[in-house]
Scaffold this active site. Structure first.
Site, short mmCIF file in Angstrom:
data_model
loop_
_atom_site.label_atom_id
_atom_site.label_comp_id
_atom_site.label_asym_id
_atom_site.label_seq_id
_atom_site.Cartn_x
_atom_site.Cartn_y
_atom_site.Cartn_z
N GLY A 1 -8.83 3.18 -4.05
CA GLY A 1 -7.90 2.53 -4.98
C GLY A 1 -8.52 1.25 -5.50
O GLY A 1 -9.75 1.15 -5.63
N ASN A 2 -7.69 0.28 -5.78
CA ASN A 2 -8.18 -0.98 -6.34
C ASN A 2 -9.24 -1.61 -5.42
O ASN A 2 -10.39 -1.83 -5.83
CB ASN A 2 -6.97 -1.92 -6.53
CG ASN A 2 -7.36 -3.22 -7.17
OD1 ASN A 2 -8.18 -3.96 -6.65
ND2 ASN A 2 -6.79 -3.50 -8.33
N ALA A 3 -8.87 -1.86 -4.16
CA ALA A 3 -9.78 -2.54 -3.25
C ALA A 3 -11.02 -1.69 -2.95
O ALA A 3 -12.16 -2.16 -3.05
CB ALA A 3 -9.04 -2.90 -1.96
N GLY A 4 -10.81 -0.42 -2.58
CA GLY A 4 -11.92 0.45 -2.17
C GLY A 4 -12.91 0.74 -3.28
O GLY A 4 -14.12 0.75 -3.06
N LYS B 1 6.80 -14.35 0.36
CA LYS B 1 6.72 -12.94 -0.06
C LYS B 1 8.06 -12.56 -0.65
O LYS B 1 9.08 -13.16 -0.32
CB LYS B 1 6.41 -12.05 1.16
CG LYS B 1 5.76 -10.74 0.80
CD LYS B 1 4.28 -10.91 0.54
CE LYS B 1 3.62 -9.62 0.09
NZ LYS B 1 2.16 -9.76 0.04
N GLY C 1 -10.46 4.92 1.31
CA GLY C 1 -9.60 4.47 0.20
C GLY C 1 -10.41 4.27 -1.06
O GLY C 1 -11.46 3.62 -1.05
P1 NAD Z 1 -4.25 1.27 -3.99
O1 NAD Z 1 -2.88 1.86 -4.00
O2 NAD Z 1 -4.90 0.94 -5.28
O3 NAD Z 1 -5.26 2.27 -3.21
C1 NAD Z 1 -5.00 2.80 -1.97
C2 NAD Z 1 -6.00 3.91 -1.66
O4 NAD Z 1 -5.74 4.40 -0.34
C3 NAD Z 1 -5.90 5.12 -2.58
O5 NAD Z 1 -7.19 5.60 -2.84
C4 NAD Z 1 -5.12 6.13 -1.75
O6 NAD Z 1 -5.40 7.48 -2.11
C5 NAD Z 1 -5.66 5.82 -0.38
N1 NAD Z 1 -4.77 6.29 0.70
C6 NAD Z 1 -3.42 6.30 0.73
N2 NAD Z 1 -3.00 6.84 1.89
C7 NAD Z 1 -4.10 7.16 2.59
C8 NAD Z 1 -4.32 7.76 3.85
N3 NAD Z 1 -3.30 8.16 4.62
N4 NAD Z 1 -5.60 7.90 4.26
C9 NAD Z 1 -6.62 7.51 3.48
N5 NAD Z 1 -6.48 6.97 2.28
C10 NAD Z 1 -5.23 6.79 1.84
O7 NAD Z 1 -4.15 0.01 -3.05
P2 NAD Z 1 -5.15 -1.25 -2.98
O8 NAD Z 1 -4.64 -2.32 -3.86
O9 NAD Z 1 -6.54 -0.76 -3.10
O10 NAD Z 1 -4.87 -1.72 -1.47
C11 NAD Z 1 -5.48 -1.08 -0.35
C12 NAD Z 1 -5.32 -1.97 0.86
O11 NAD Z 1 -5.90 -3.25 0.59
C13 NAD Z 1 -3.86 -2.26 1.24
O12 NAD Z 1 -3.77 -2.40 2.64
C14 NAD Z 1 -3.59 -3.59 0.59
O13 NAD Z 1 -2.53 -4.32 1.22
C15 NAD Z 1 -4.93 -4.27 0.80
N6 NAD Z 1 -5.14 -5.40 -0.13
C16 NAD Z 1 -5.36 -5.18 -1.46
C17 NAD Z 1 -5.53 -6.26 -2.31
C18 NAD Z 1 -5.81 -6.05 -3.76
O14 NAD Z 1 -6.11 -7.04 -4.45
N7 NAD Z 1 -5.75 -4.85 -4.28
C19 NAD Z 1 -5.45 -7.58 -1.80
C20 NAD Z 1 -5.25 -7.77 -0.43
C21 NAD Z 1 -5.09 -6.66 0.39
#
Ligand code: NAD
Length: 420
Positions: A219-222, A105, A217
């Site tokens: 964001g990307n994952a959700g 990392k 959530g």
């Molecule tokens: P992102 O920044 O695109 O989205 C995060 C989402 O969470 C947003 O909709 C944001 O508004 C929401 N959020 C932030 N604080 C919050 C809170 N207090 N309560 C509720 N919602 C809240 O991030 P992402 O890439 O979607 O990642 C989300 C999770 O998935 C993280 O834990 C990340 O480590 C994990 N993850 C993502 C990937 C990936 O490929 N994107 C891979 C492995 C793990």
């Protein structure tokens, strides 16, 4: 406080697994610390012609099973212990997926929100120059993470290639397609989670076509999870939230409408006909599947008892605290751990690296099919390990089963190599 230190937490999780699996003490000692920790301080010329010094890290936790693999975070509160913890977790994630990588990392202490693109590019290039001796397609392969993007990966690959005097596309993953990123990489995390959900539903005899799902959530994952669960299974997403709160609609939310509302108003609450809910309420809804896909520490000992879902799919990293695990198990919630559920991201990165090193590129369908094979095998390995321990009279949860497999594989590689 000591328990707040993420690296101490990572060590504690390893210690717990080591005890249950009776891990050799020499292997245990080797696995408690990273093999290589690099801290760099480097100058960046800012837009106003001043020079600012930044601090960055790159930790290669273990390379017994292959080169280091793990993202780079740009964050104002980045610190070495966080990077060490994340590199340990990457080691276990790659091992559980049984892909030929160790764990690593990196990070830089910086506030990207106060920087323009000119400064961001300069910072990305200087960071790579500082750590160039420690990374490479055969030594350690970075990727995007918090506040780093495909564009940043392209700058970093370009800088590394200039240093080497030839293109090295395989030095970094998560690149844009134009610089030989992989088809299917952008939604591989959520797609992997859907394959795990399909298997979990089969096991629990849950008909996903009729299932009600809540996602924390957007964001990307959700958002990909929302889109894919409706597209692949026809499930109903009855609730979704972002950092400001969420919405609930018994008859199911529409993905395109929701995206449109979010884009137009900046929040989800203006979705017509839906009821406003808080993030706390979302976690307690009476649904079949709960998908935390936002941030860590959401299901804790104070609300674990109120989780009503039969399957909890940990798409975010660390959404369930260790003290909630037992409560969920007692209540019969089938909780699937983060480093299984979201491993589709690193598996997608593995495919990108494999294509880069062979100079031979796959279609999206090939990528998804290979992802399905790998992650479904991981799921089955976890369930089989849990069963084996149960037969020996030791009741363990899926998280511990995943740890036992992952740590066992790294220890076995170290043993075979003569490291202990
Ligand atoms: P992102 O920044 O695109 O989205 C995060 C989402 O969470 C947003 O909709 C944001 O508004 C929401 N959020 C932030 N604080 C919050 C809170 N207090 N309560 C509720 N919602 C809240 O991030 P992402 O890439 O979607 O990642 C989300 C999770 O998935 C993280 O834990 C990340 O480590 C994990 N993850 C993502 C990937 C990936 O490929 N994107 C891979 C492995 C793990």
């Amino acid at each position: 406080m000591e328990e707040q230190n993420p690296f101490k937490n990572a060590q504690k999780q390893l210690d717990d697994a080591a005890e249950i699996m009776n891990l050799d003490r020499h292997a245990h000692a080797l696995l408690r610390e990273p093999m290589q920790t690099v801290t760099v301080n480097f100058p960046v010329r800012m837009k106003d012609n001043t020079t600012k010094t930044f601090t960055g890290f790159r930790v290669m936790y273990n390379n017994a099973r292959g080169p280091g693999k793990g993202g780079i975070r740009f964050h104002p509160h980045e610190d070495l212990d966080t990077v060490k913890a994340l590199s340990a977790w990457m080691t276990w994630k790659c091992s559980l997926a049984n892909i030929p990588f160790g764990g690593a990392k990196g990070g830089v202490i910086c506030d990207t929100k106060s920087m323009n693109d000119f400064e961001l590019e300069a910072l990305s290039r200087q960071y790579i120059r500082s750590i160039a001796g420690f990374i490479g397609p055969k030594t350690d392969i970075p990727a995007p993470d918090v506040y780093t993007t495909p564009q940043i990966m392209a700058w970093m690959m370009d800088e590394y290639s200039k240093i080497k005097g030839h293109n090295e596309f395989g030095v970094i993953t998560g690149k844009p397609l134009e610089t030989w990123g992989s088809e299917g990489r952008s939604d591989s995390t959520a797609m992997g989670a859907m394959y795990v959900l399909r298997e979990a539903a089969k096991m629990k005899k849950l008909n996903l076509r009729k299932a009600k799902i809540a996602i924390q959530g957007f964001g990307n994952a959700g958002s990909f999870a929302f889109e894919l669960a409706t597209k692949l299974f026809g499930s109903k997403i009855v609730a979704i939230s972002d950092s400001r709160g969420g919405v609930y609609l018994e008859s199911g939310l529409d993905f395109n409408k929701l995206k449109d509302v979010k884009e137009r108003t900046g929040n989800l609450e203006s979705y017509k006909g839906a009821q406003k809910i808080t993030n706390e309420q979302l976690l307690e809804l009476d649904v079949d599947v709960l998908i935390p896909a936002a941030i860590e520490n959401q299901v804790t000992k104070s609300n674990a008892d109120k989780v009503n879902a039969s399957i909890l799919l940990e798409l975010a990293n660390g959404p369930v605290t260790p003290d909630a695990d037992g409560i969920l198990a007692q209540n019969g919630v089938f909780d699937l751990p983060d480093f299984l559920v979201n491993s589709g991201g690193v598996i997608g990165s593995y495919f990108e690296w494999a294509q880069n090193t062979q100079n031979y590129y796959w279609t999206k369908d090939e990528v998804y099919q290979k992802l399905d094979t790998i992650i479904t095998k991981s799921f089955k390995d976890v369930i089989a390990t849990q069963k084996q321990y149960a037969e020996k009279g030791k009741k363990i949860n899926t998280r511990m089963a995943a740890y036992i497999i992952a740590v066992g594989r790294v220890a076995a590689a170290m043993k075979a190599r003569g490291w202990y």
